[in-house]
Design a protein around this motif. Structure first.
Motif, PDB file in Angstrom:
ATOM      1  N   GLY A 150       0.786  -1.146   0.031  1.00  0.00           N
ATOM      2  CA  GLY A 150      -0.105  -0.136   0.117  1.00  0.00           C
ATOM      3  C   GLY A 150       0.633   1.262  -0.009  1.00  0.00           C
ATOM      4  N   ILE A 151       1.875   1.265   0.736  1.00  0.00           N
ATOM      5  CA  ILE A 151       2.793   2.454   0.598  1.00  0.00           C
ATOM      6  C   ILE A 151       3.408   2.411  -0.560  1.00  0.00           C
ATOM      7  N   VAL A 152       3.775   1.512  -1.221  1.00  0.00           N
ATOM      8  CA  VAL A 152       4.382   1.726  -2.507  1.00  0.00           C
ATOM      9  C   VAL A 152       3.369   2.124  -3.481  1.00  0.00           C
ATOM     10  N   ILE A 153       2.214   1.634  -3.360  1.00  0.00           N
ATOM     11  CA  ILE A 153       1.156   2.229  -4.426  1.00  0.00           C
ATOM     12  C   ILE A 153       0.745   3.670  -4.177  1.00  0.00           C
ATOM     13  N   LEU A 154       0.731   4.060  -2.776  1.00  0.00           N
ATOM     14  CA  LEU A 154       0.415   5.598  -2.644  1.00  0.00           C
ATOM     15  C   LEU A 154       1.850   6.263  -2.972  1.00  0.00           C
ATOM     16  N   ALA A 155       2.884   6.002  -2.863  1.00  0.00           N
ATOM     17  CA  ALA A 155       3.972   6.652  -3.477  1.00  0.00           C
ATOM     18  C   ALA A 155       3.859   6.781  -5.065  1.00  0.00           C
ATOM     19  N   LEU A 156       3.534   5.612  -5.682  1.00  0.00           N
ATOM     20  CA  LEU A 156       3.456   5.649  -7.090  1.00  0.00           C
ATOM     21  C   LEU A 156       2.468   6.799  -7.698  1.00  0.00           C
ATOM     22  N   VAL A 157       1.131   6.708  -6.762  1.00  0.00           N
ATOM     23  CA  VAL A 157       0.054   7.592  -7.258  1.00  0.00           C
ATOM     24  C   VAL A 157       0.349   8.876  -6.978  1.00  0.00           C
TER      25      VAL A 157
END
Length: 192
Positions: A150-157
């Protein structure tokens, strides 16, 4: 799907079409909820079969740390919701700030969970200690992997902070929150 359907904006996603974010995230979310449901079901059944063993294992857990982590994840979910509102209002910088807050709280959750794991390991509790600890470490570890993802996804978006991107990341993040809100009482509080 006919050309007319495409011209009218029909994507073929049916019920997923009205949900915020990319429809594919909802396919992932529903499949992850099913997997966690099976894990939690196994935990509940195993506790019914071995109530004394589960009570003994549960007694060693730090429910205060888990309660703190619950507050942390709920607050991070609020930050993700604020990011979505900011993105929808075309305030990309604010959206990025809220996403960063959600990621920072997620990192705090991870650190706290690792501290909790270390405490259990010091007590001699590991994956092979008992069925309780096997399920405890697998279930919470699987959730922890989702927090990391989730942290990776939030960083990407957060890079573009587009409405669809932020909605997609926030939807996944809210799933992570929801799972922990369900897991916390089942693992730490409910006694047989």
């Amino acid at each position: 799907m006919s050309t007319t359907d495409c011209e009218q904006g029909e994507t073929g996603w049916g019920i997923l079409e009205g949900l915020p974010g990319d429809p594919m995230i909802w396919v992932l979310i529903f499949s992850e909820l099913a997997a966690f449901g099976l894990f939690l079901g196994a935990f509940v059944v195993a506790r019914a079969i071995h109530p004394a063993m589960f009570a003994a294992g549960q007694a060693t857990l730090d429910s205060h740390l888990a309660g703190l982590n619950t507050l942390v994840l709920v607050t991070s979910g609020w930050a993700a919701a604020r990011a979505t509102a900011a993105a929808r209002a075309s305030r990309r910088q604010a959206a990025r700030g809220w996403l960063f807050a959600a990621m920072a709280l997620g990192a705090f959750f991870i650190a706290t969970k690792l501290f909790e794991y270390a405490g259990e390991i010091v007590l001699g509790n590991g994956l092979e200690t008992s069925p309780f600890f096997t399920l405890y470490f697998l279930l919470t570890g699987f959730h922890l992997m989702h927090v990391c993802l989730g942290i990776v996804i939030l960083a990407l978006v957060s890079r573009s902070a587009s409405v669809t991107g932020v909605e997609t990341g926030a939807a996944f993040w809210h799933m992570v929150d929801l799972l922990w809100i369900v897991m916390f009482p089942i693992i730490y509080l409910v006694q047989q």
